[in-house]
Motif scaffolding. Structure first.
Motif, PDB file in Angstrom:
ATOM      1  N   UNK A 190       1.129 -41.982 -14.922  1.00  0.00           N
ATOM      2  CA  UNK A 190       2.391 -41.993 -15.187  1.00  0.00           C
ATOM      3  C   UNK A 190       2.731 -43.434 -13.757  1.00  0.00           C
ATOM      4  N   UNK A 191       4.086 -44.218 -14.636  1.00  0.00           N
ATOM      5  CA  UNK A 191       4.352 -44.907 -13.743  1.00  0.00           C
ATOM      6  C   UNK A 191       5.024 -44.451 -12.356  1.00  0.00           C
ATOM      7  N   UNK A 192       5.931 -43.166 -12.944  1.00  0.00           N
ATOM      8  CA  UNK A 192       6.425 -43.036 -11.135  1.00  0.00           C
ATOM      9  C   UNK A 192       7.152 -40.731 -11.942  1.00  0.00           C
ATOM     10  N   UNK A 193       7.258 -40.329 -10.886  1.00  0.00           N
ATOM     11  CA  UNK A 193       7.637 -38.655 -11.551  1.00  0.00           C
ATOM     12  C   UNK A 193       6.337 -38.491 -11.199  1.00  0.00           C
ATOM     13  N   UNK A 194       6.802 -36.623 -11.000  1.00  0.00           N
ATOM     14  CA  UNK A 194       5.276 -36.079 -11.119  1.00  0.00           C
ATOM     15  C   UNK A 194       5.865 -34.920 -11.531  1.00  0.00           C
ATOM     16  N   UNK A 195       6.141 -34.381 -12.616  1.00  0.00           N
ATOM     17  CA  UNK A 195       7.093 -33.637 -13.318  1.00  0.00           C
ATOM     18  C   UNK A 195       5.891 -33.034 -14.293  1.00  0.00           C
ATOM     19  N   UNK A 196       4.506 -33.836 -14.831  1.00  0.00           N
ATOM     20  CA  UNK A 196       3.713 -34.150 -15.856  1.00  0.00           C
ATOM     21  C   UNK A 196       3.037 -32.557 -15.009  1.00  0.00           C
ATOM     22  N   UNK A 197       2.320 -33.272 -13.385  1.00  0.00           N
ATOM     23  CA  UNK A 197       1.838 -32.431 -12.682  1.00  0.00           C
ATOM     24  C   UNK A 197       2.193 -31.313 -12.353  1.00  0.00           C
ATOM     25  N   UNK A 198       3.426 -31.366 -11.469  1.00  0.00           N
ATOM     26  CA  UNK A 198       3.886 -29.955 -11.558  1.00  0.00           C
ATOM     27  C   UNK A 198       3.496 -28.644 -12.992  1.00  0.00           C
ATOM     28  N   UNK A 199       4.162 -29.418 -14.093  1.00  0.00           N
ATOM     29  CA  UNK A 199       4.002 -28.454 -15.336  1.00  0.00           C
ATOM     30  C   UNK A 199       2.223 -27.796 -15.835  1.00  0.00           C
ATOM     31  N   UNK A 200       1.373 -28.951 -15.581  1.00  0.00           N
ATOM     32  CA  UNK A 200       0.086 -28.522 -15.666  1.00  0.00           C
ATOM     33  C   UNK A 200      -0.279 -27.621 -14.401  1.00  0.00           C
ATOM     34  N   UNK A 201       0.404 -27.870 -13.122  1.00  0.00           N
ATOM     35  CA  UNK A 201      -0.687 -26.896 -12.027  1.00  0.00           C
ATOM     36  C   UNK A 201       0.285 -25.206 -12.395  1.00  0.00           C
ATOM     37  N   UNK A 202       1.057 -25.339 -12.661  1.00  0.00           N
ATOM     38  CA  UNK A 202       2.021 -24.335 -13.659  1.00  0.00           C
ATOM     39  C   UNK A 202       0.869 -23.474 -14.238  1.00  0.00           C
ATOM     40  N   UNK A 203      -0.080 -24.138 -15.054  1.00  0.00           N
ATOM     41  CA  UNK A 203      -1.701 -23.503 -15.904  1.00  0.00           C
ATOM     42  C   UNK A 203      -2.145 -23.402 -15.549  1.00  0.00           C
ATOM     43  N   UNK A 204      -2.504 -23.279 -13.591  1.00  0.00           N
ATOM     44  CA  UNK A 204      -3.248 -22.930 -13.364  1.00  0.00           C
ATOM     45  C   UNK A 204      -4.630 -23.653 -13.041  1.00  0.00           C
ATOM     46  N   UNK A 205      -4.746 -24.665 -14.268  1.00  0.00           N
ATOM     47  CA  UNK A 205      -5.737 -25.322 -13.605  1.00  0.00           C
ATOM     48  C   UNK A 205      -5.246 -26.498 -12.735  1.00  0.00           C
ATOM     49  N   UNK A 206      -6.861 -27.480 -12.541  1.00  0.00           N
ATOM     50  CA  UNK A 206      -6.484 -27.822 -10.749  1.00  0.00           C
ATOM     51  C   UNK A 206      -5.744 -29.595 -11.945  1.00  0.00           C
ATOM     52  N   UNK A 207      -4.537 -30.416 -11.228  1.00  0.00           N
ATOM     53  CA  UNK A 207      -4.034 -31.166 -11.078  1.00  0.00           C
ATOM     54  C   UNK A 207      -4.070 -32.342 -10.289  1.00  0.00           C
ATOM     55  N   UNK A 208      -4.035 -33.392 -10.455  1.00  0.00           N
ATOM     56  CA  UNK A 208      -3.164 -34.567 -10.168  1.00  0.00           C
ATOM     57  C   UNK A 208      -2.461 -35.870 -10.685  1.00  0.00           C
ATOM     58  N   UNK A 209      -1.750 -36.716  -9.863  1.00  0.00           N
ATOM     59  CA  UNK A 209      -0.733 -37.743 -10.359  1.00  0.00           C
ATOM     60  C   UNK A 209      -1.269 -37.967  -9.765  1.00  0.00           C
ATOM     61  N   UNK A 210      -1.777 -39.566 -10.728  1.00  0.00           N
ATOM     62  CA  UNK A 210      -1.684 -41.052 -10.392  1.00  0.00           C
ATOM     63  C   UNK A 210      -0.132 -41.645 -10.902  1.00  0.00           C
ATOM     64  N   UNK A 211      -0.265 -42.379  -9.882  1.00  0.00           N
ATOM     65  CA  UNK A 211       1.213 -43.454  -9.967  1.00  0.00           C
ATOM     66  C   UNK A 211       0.634 -44.749 -10.274  1.00  0.00           C
ATOM     67  N   UNK A 212       1.387 -45.348 -11.075  1.00  0.00           N
ATOM     68  CA  UNK A 212       0.024 -46.753 -12.009  1.00  0.00           C
ATOM     69  C   UNK A 212       0.573 -48.029 -11.280  1.00  0.00           C
ATOM     70  N   UNK A 213       2.002 -47.824  -9.818  1.00  0.00           N
ATOM     71  CA  UNK A 213       2.572 -49.116  -9.983  1.00  0.00           C
ATOM     72  C   UNK A 213       3.200 -49.605 -10.873  1.00  0.00           C
ATOM     73  N   UNK A 214       4.098 -49.731 -11.861  1.00  0.00           N
ATOM     74  CA  UNK A 214       4.234 -49.853 -12.956  1.00  0.00           C
ATOM     75  C   UNK A 214       3.924 -50.295 -13.619  1.00  0.00           C
ATOM     76  N   UNK A 215       2.144 -50.376 -13.651  1.00  0.00           N
ATOM     77  CA  UNK A 215       1.863 -50.618 -15.455  1.00  0.00           C
ATOM     78  C   UNK A 215       1.465 -49.158 -16.173  1.00  0.00           C
ATOM     79  N   UNK A 216       1.385 -50.108 -17.513  1.00  0.00           N
ATOM     80  CA  UNK A 216       2.066 -49.132 -18.537  1.00  0.00           C
ATOM     81  C   UNK A 216       1.232 -49.051 -18.849  1.00  0.00           C
TER      82      UNK A 216
END
Lengths: 222, 222
Positions: free
Chosen positions: A69-95
């Motif tokens: 994602x450009x920003x935020x970590x709401x998706x990694x939080x949502x995935x983390x709740x499923x019990x699988x491993x997750x990581x959030x990548x911030x793209x520094x504005x890249x699309x």
């Protein structure tokens, strides 16, 4: 639980993205890890689809998710709740993510023990289609509210996707959406594209998509 | 009727986009032409919103529409059917328009006799936010199906938009969408953003949006 890292991805240093992507693919093949590059518009349902996919496959496959994602970590939080491993990548504005950026994520994440890694790309139908990430397969989600004309407007995305999920079919009563037209438009661009009609919310069609994905992962990792 | 040109836009030659954008703005101000830069995700309803806006304002204002897309001319066709002048800009794969590209469109289109020109930007919440087009005001559409979390994920788009239209409110029965949360998230990024809740399909809220837009055009052109 919020048990995930947040990584700030750097701009890629590789000049030849396709060569780098092939290198990543070969490495993942040898490590028996399948990488699914999941793309869509913002809000088409990537995270919800992933959650319902994980619920069906996590007993059969070791799954990890890289959320870009450009920003935020709401998706990694949502995935983390499923019990699988997750990581959030911030793209520094890249699309989008290119191969080099994807590899930074893979290296930080550590994927050797995983059967299936899903890269949730930045929500965008343009730029992500232009960069091979090194994925085993490309998947995209088109949601019913976006309309059946999207293959006409974003042809490259539909051309490079191995599988298209038509999501939010539970909302068809409030939208004009022509199933036959969208299938025809996708297959005109990409005759080999697999197409599944699903509702990540109600679960309709998700079993069929998961059976296909599981078969792809097993074929790759055998 | 299909009475519109299709223009292949070239990559911009200007190094300083902001300076070029200011030059375009000054020119349009002196010509008494208001330029609205309209942005959104794919399928959020830019063209439908434009059609219902044109229906309400075309007796009061001379309107023209520049449709930017990677490919296809379905939007210019739809606008052409409303009876206002339109032109289709093809971006050659680019995911946004910058000031120089916008000016190529304005020059081809001929805007001196128009009160209001709407630039329908490429469907994308990332790249268009990064380039000042020289517009008088920036508008964006967020549709209910995309979800109320989008300001968290695409903050720049919401920060640079003078007005946000929350579209497809007629579909709320089938989506979880928190009005108060989205307003709070937008205003945290951009306290001055005007926000209108509309349904371009049913017309709900469109009068209020059009009254605001007309006032902006009259203020600019006086």
């Amino acid at each position: 639980m919020d048990e995930f890292k947040v990584i700030e991805i750097k701009r890629s240093v590789f000049e030849n993205n396709d060569k780098e992507a092939d290198r990543i693919r070969a490495r993942l093949k040898s490590e028996k890890t399948f990488l699914l590059n999941l793309m869509s518009s913002p809000g088409a349902g990537k995270t919800t689809t992933l959650k319902s996919t994980i619920a069906r496959l996590k007993d059969d496959l070791k799954i990890g998710v890289m959320e870009a994602d450009i920003d935020s970590d709401v998706d990694a939080k949502a995935i983390s709740d499923t019990g699988v491993r997750s990581i959030q990548l911030h793209t520094g504005g890249m699309c989008h993510l290119d191969a080099g950026m994807t590899e930074q994520g893979l290296d930080e994440f550590g994927t050797q023990d995983l059967d299936l890694v899903v890269l949730e790309n930045v929500g965008n139908l343009v730029c992500p289609a232009e960069f091979d990430t090194g994925s085993s397969k490309n998947a995209m989600i088109l949601s019913v509210p976006e309309g059946d004309d999207k293959p006409l407007k974003y042809p490259l995305m539909f051309t490079i996707s191995d599988v298209v999920l038509i999501n939010k079919i539970d909302t068809k009563s409030v939208f004009d959406f022509d199933d036959d037209a969208v299938v025809e438009r996708i297959h005109r661009l990409n005759p080999n594209a697999e197409i599944f009609f699903i509702s990540a919310k109600t679960g309709e069609g998700v079993d069929e998509w998961c059976a296909w994905l599981k078969a792809q992962v097993q074929e790759w990792n055998k």
